[in-house]
Design a protein around this motif. Structure first.
Motif, mmCIF file in Angstrom:
data_model
loop_
_atom_site.group_PDB
_atom_site.id
_atom_site.type_symbol
_atom_site.label_atom_id
_atom_site.label_comp_id
_atom_site.label_asym_id
_atom_site.label_seq_id
_atom_site.Cartn_x
_atom_site.Cartn_y
_atom_site.Cartn_z
ATOM 1 N N LEU A 48 -9.748 -20.180 -21.574
ATOM 2 C CA LEU A 48 -10.880 -20.298 -20.637
ATOM 3 C C LEU A 48 -11.959 -20.096 -20.974
ATOM 4 O O LEU A 48 -12.873 -20.028 -21.219
ATOM 5 N N GLU A 49 -11.799 -18.774 -22.786
ATOM 6 C CA GLU A 49 -12.807 -18.621 -23.354
ATOM 7 C C GLU A 49 -14.063 -19.422 -23.876
ATOM 8 O O GLU A 49 -14.835 -19.134 -24.186
ATOM 9 N N PRO A 50 -13.477 -20.429 -24.593
ATOM 10 C CA PRO A 50 -14.721 -21.268 -24.659
ATOM 11 C C PRO A 50 -15.440 -22.144 -23.694
ATOM 12 O O PRO A 50 -16.193 -22.588 -24.228
ATOM 13 N N LEU A 51 -15.070 -21.722 -23.084
ATOM 14 C CA LEU A 51 -16.120 -22.393 -22.022
ATOM 15 C C LEU A 51 -16.671 -21.491 -21.122
ATOM 16 O O LEU A 51 -18.142 -22.225 -20.720
ATOM 17 N N GLY A 52 -17.360 -20.559 -21.816
ATOM 18 C CA GLY A 52 -18.567 -19.760 -21.462
ATOM 19 C C GLY A 52 -18.939 -19.746 -20.390
ATOM 20 O O GLY A 52 -20.489 -19.905 -19.669
ATOM 21 N N LEU A 53 -17.525 -19.000 -19.278
ATOM 22 C CA LEU A 53 -17.664 -19.000 -18.084
ATOM 23 C C LEU A 53 -18.712 -17.503 -17.852
ATOM 24 O O LEU A 53 -18.989 -16.662 -18.178
ATOM 25 N N ARG A 54 -19.149 -17.446 -17.115
ATOM 26 C CA ARG A 54 -19.756 -15.698 -16.206
ATOM 27 C C ARG A 54 -19.316 -15.355 -15.970
ATOM 28 O O ARG A 54 -18.110 -16.157 -14.790
ATOM 29 N N ARG A 55 -18.795 -13.914 -15.982
ATOM 30 C CA ARG A 55 -17.367 -13.041 -16.020
ATOM 31 C C ARG A 55 -17.898 -12.432 -15.198
ATOM 32 O O ARG A 55 -19.675 -11.352 -14.608
ATOM 33 N N GLU A 56 -16.606 -11.721 -14.008
ATOM 34 C CA GLU A 56 -17.180 -10.405 -12.514
ATOM 35 C C GLU A 56 -16.023 -10.143 -12.915
ATOM 36 O O GLU A 56 -14.914 -10.686 -13.328
ATOM 37 N N THR A 57 -16.376 -8.871 -12.691
ATOM 38 C CA THR A 57 -15.119 -8.044 -12.641
ATOM 39 C C THR A 57 -14.364 -7.271 -11.463
ATOM 40 O O THR A 57 -14.773 -7.063 -10.491
ATOM 41 N N ALA A 58 -13.005 -8.145 -11.676
ATOM 42 C CA ALA A 58 -12.036 -8.213 -10.144
ATOM 43 C C ALA A 58 -12.796 -6.427 -9.670
ATOM 44 O O ALA A 58 -11.703 -5.505 -10.408
ATOM 45 N N PRO A 59 -12.941 -6.110 -8.099
ATOM 46 C CA PRO A 59 -12.814 -4.601 -7.858
ATOM 47 C C PRO A 59 -11.955 -4.588 -7.340
ATOM 48 O O PRO A 59 -10.817 -5.540 -6.886
ATOM 49 N N LEU A 60 -11.158 -3.017 -7.564
ATOM 50 C CA LEU A 60 -10.050 -2.635 -5.566
ATOM 51 C C LEU A 60 -10.169 -2.979 -5.134
ATOM 52 O O LEU A 60 -11.067 -2.936 -3.487
ATOM 53 N N ALA A 61 -9.228 -3.847 -4.262
ATOM 54 C CA ALA A 61 -9.480 -4.069 -2.735
ATOM 55 C C ALA A 61 -8.795 -2.886 -1.997
ATOM 56 O O ALA A 61 -8.851 -1.717 -2.612
ATOM 57 N N THR A 62 -10.169 -2.735 -1.004
ATOM 58 C CA THR A 62 -9.437 -1.368 0.178
ATOM 59 C C THR A 62 -8.313 -1.422 0.970
ATOM 60 O O THR A 62 -7.413 -2.539 1.373
ATOM 61 N N GLU A 63 -7.876 -0.504 1.667
ATOM 62 C CA GLU A 63 -7.044 -0.383 2.877
ATOM 63 C C GLU A 63 -7.318 -1.493 3.441
ATOM 64 O O GLU A 63 -6.198 -1.801 3.716
ATOM 65 N N ASP A 64 -8.253 -1.795 4.311
ATOM 66 C CA ASP A 64 -8.963 -2.339 4.996
ATOM 67 C C ASP A 64 -8.469 -3.723 4.442
ATOM 68 O O ASP A 64 -8.256 -4.555 5.981
ATOM 69 N N ASP A 65 -9.052 -4.155 3.710
ATOM 70 C CA ASP A 65 -8.852 -5.444 3.041
ATOM 71 C C ASP A 65 -7.457 -6.111 3.932
ATOM 72 O O ASP A 65 -7.098 -7.150 3.807
ATOM 73 N N LEU A 66 -7.194 -5.422 2.786
ATOM 74 C CA LEU A 66 -5.658 -5.172 2.887
ATOM 75 C C LEU A 66 -4.294 -5.602 4.910
ATOM 76 O O LEU A 66 -3.803 -6.077 4.921
ATOM 77 N N LEU A 67 -5.081 -5.306 5.393
ATOM 78 C CA LEU A 67 -4.714 -4.445 6.730
ATOM 79 C C LEU A 67 -5.413 -5.675 7.738
ATOM 80 O O LEU A 67 -4.383 -5.917 8.472
ATOM 81 N N ARG A 68 -6.093 -7.024 7.182
ATOM 82 C CA ARG A 68 -6.307 -8.286 7.935
ATOM 83 C C ARG A 68 -5.572 -9.565 8.324
ATOM 84 O O ARG A 68 -5.450 -9.408 8.633
ATOM 85 N N CYS A 69 -4.073 -8.688 6.401
ATOM 86 C CA CYS A 69 -2.923 -9.792 6.987
ATOM 87 C C CYS A 69 -1.657 -8.332 7.026
ATOM 88 O O CYS A 69 -0.417 -9.329 7.420
ATOM 89 N N HIS A 70 -1.954 -7.257 6.847
ATOM 90 C CA HIS A 70 -0.130 -6.174 6.080
ATOM 91 C C HIS A 70 -0.161 -5.680 7.031
ATOM 92 O O HIS A 70 -1.832 -4.726 6.894
ATOM 93 N N PRO A 71 0.710 -5.147 7.788
ATOM 94 C CA PRO A 71 0.599 -4.337 8.192
ATOM 95 C C PRO A 71 0.093 -2.355 7.993
ATOM 96 O O PRO A 71 1.367 -2.309 6.695
ATOM 97 N N GLN A 72 0.483 -1.438 8.355
ATOM 98 C CA GLN A 72 0.192 -0.295 7.519
ATOM 99 C C GLN A 72 1.654 0.054 6.995
ATOM 100 O O GLN A 72 1.476 0.303 6.137
ATOM 101 N N ASP A 73 2.582 0.221 7.781
ATOM 102 C CA ASP A 73 3.300 0.911 7.019
ATOM 103 C C ASP A 73 4.385 -0.391 5.647
ATOM 104 O O ASP A 73 4.781 0.557 5.038
ATOM 105 N N TYR A 74 3.805 -1.058 5.829
ATOM 106 C CA TYR A 74 4.255 -2.329 4.889
ATOM 107 C C TYR A 74 3.618 -1.495 3.437
ATOM 108 O O TYR A 74 3.644 -1.284 2.380
ATOM 109 N N ILE A 75 2.562 -1.033 3.692
ATOM 110 C CA ILE A 75 1.369 -1.341 2.733
ATOM 111 C C ILE A 75 1.925 0.754 2.126
ATOM 112 O O ILE A 75 1.860 0.793 0.908
ATOM 113 N N ASP A 76 2.163 1.040 3.402
ATOM 114 C CA ASP A 76 2.413 2.434 3.074
ATOM 115 C C ASP A 76 3.841 2.212 1.912
ATOM 116 O O ASP A 76 4.666 3.173 0.795
ATOM 117 N N ARG A 77 4.623 1.253 2.267
ATOM 118 C CA ARG A 77 5.758 1.031 1.836
ATOM 119 C C ARG A 77 5.424 1.209 0.367
ATOM 120 O O ARG A 77 6.575 1.208 -0.259
#
Length: 311
Positions: A37-66
């Motif tokens: 992708l380097e030659p395509l001259g794309l605008r770049r953004e840094t991927a941030p860290l998802a929060t625990e609340d983001d994960l909780l939209r789909c996964h239960p707390q005990d799974y995240i902790d595990r």
């Protein structure tokens, strides 16, 4: 001017998720995609860290902790025969989810026309409380839920063209009537799910099994006759793509016979539908693809079509 651009979202943490020697889901995958992708001259953004609340939209707390508790301080440990954790895996997975969420924010906010997330590990096999198939968290499904719940969209579609069935995304969106999930995939093939009879709790799941040896011409007919009409009828406010490139004829893990031009065509057509129904708003996130040269070439073809759609 940003609205007419394609944004690449990535992070070096994706290179710190280390799997054992010989494992197909390896650091070199992301390196090859970024190099292509380097030659395509794309605008770049840094991927941030998802929060625990983001994960909780789909996964239960005990799974995240595990999952978090199993991340080793050194070396690599298996969660199953295919899915491994190394010291960098936690942050890499959070960057993958966070990158997709950031892409949703940028696209729905009108800051970019569309976005491609070059991150790993992939996510479409991670079920509600089960990591599998190289995947830890359901990246595309979490992004869809973020779009619905945090951004207030009425409908989101997820199209998964990875060669393996997106069983995780299906599981995570099964009861979500505001989401429409489509998966085309080789069958029979691991994980063995994805029959047409699996339709979701609200007829919101569409599975399109493809026989081994299906080439790009046959794939195009199936999408034109079956997938595209359903997608137009659903008329999503945002289209999310689970962009796996392991349907390529050179891929070692499956036996479909697509080539780069087939991924290019499919991307072009999906972007055209997005232009019709949701102002061209498309978020794409990397899933599979295990022949390095084919992966790089296919990802480039995919992103070139995203760029063309953004103009």
């Amino acid at each position: 001017m940003l609205r007419s651009m394609t944004t690449l979202i990535t992070h070096a943490d994706g290179l710190t998720h280390v799997t054992p020697d010989g494992h197909p889901e390896r650091v070199a995958r992301l390196e090859h995609v970024l190099h292509a992708l380097e030659p395509l001259g794309l605008r770049r953004e840094t991927a941030p860290l998802a929060t625990e609340d983001d994960l909780l939209r789909c996964h239960p707390q005990d799974y995240i902790d595990r999952i978090r508790a199993k991340v080793p301080s050194k070396g690599a440990v298996p969660l199953d025969a295919d899915t491994w954790l190394s010291p960098g895996s936690w942050n890499a997975a959070l960057r993958a989810v966070g990158g997709a969420i950031r892409a949703v924010d940028l696209v729905t906010g009108g800051e970019t026309a569309n976005a491609f997330c070059a991150t790993r590990p992939p996510g479409h096999h991670a079920e509600t409380a089960t990591p599998m198939g190289f995947c830890l968290f359901g990246t595309a499904a979490i992004a869809a839920r973020h779009a619905l719940d945090a951004k207030g969209l009425a409908r989101v579609a997820v199209v998964d063209f990875d060669v393996h069935h997106g069983n995780g995304t299906q599981d995570l969106l099964w009861n979500e009537k505001r989401a429409f999930f489509v998966s085309s995939h080789q069958s029979p093939l691991w994980p063995g799910t994805g029959a047409p009879a699996e339709r979701g709790a609200h007829d919101n799941v569409m599975n399109v099994p493809l026989a081994p040896g299906t080439d790009g011409g046959a794939m195009r007919k199936v999408y034109e006759s079956r997938v595209f009409p359903r997608l137009r009828d659903f008329a999503p406010d945002l289209l999310i793509l689970s962009a796996g490139f392991d349907a390529h004829v050179e891929d070692p893990l499956a036996s479909l016979e697509w080539e780069e031009d087939d991924f290019r065509w499919l991307t072009r057509e999906l972007c055209a539908i997005a232009a019709e129904v949701c102002g061209g708003r498309v978020v794409s996130t990397l899933e599979g693809g295990y022949d390095l040269e084919a992966l790089g070439a296919s990802a480039r073809a995919h992103v070139e079509e995203l760029q063309e759609a953004a103009r």
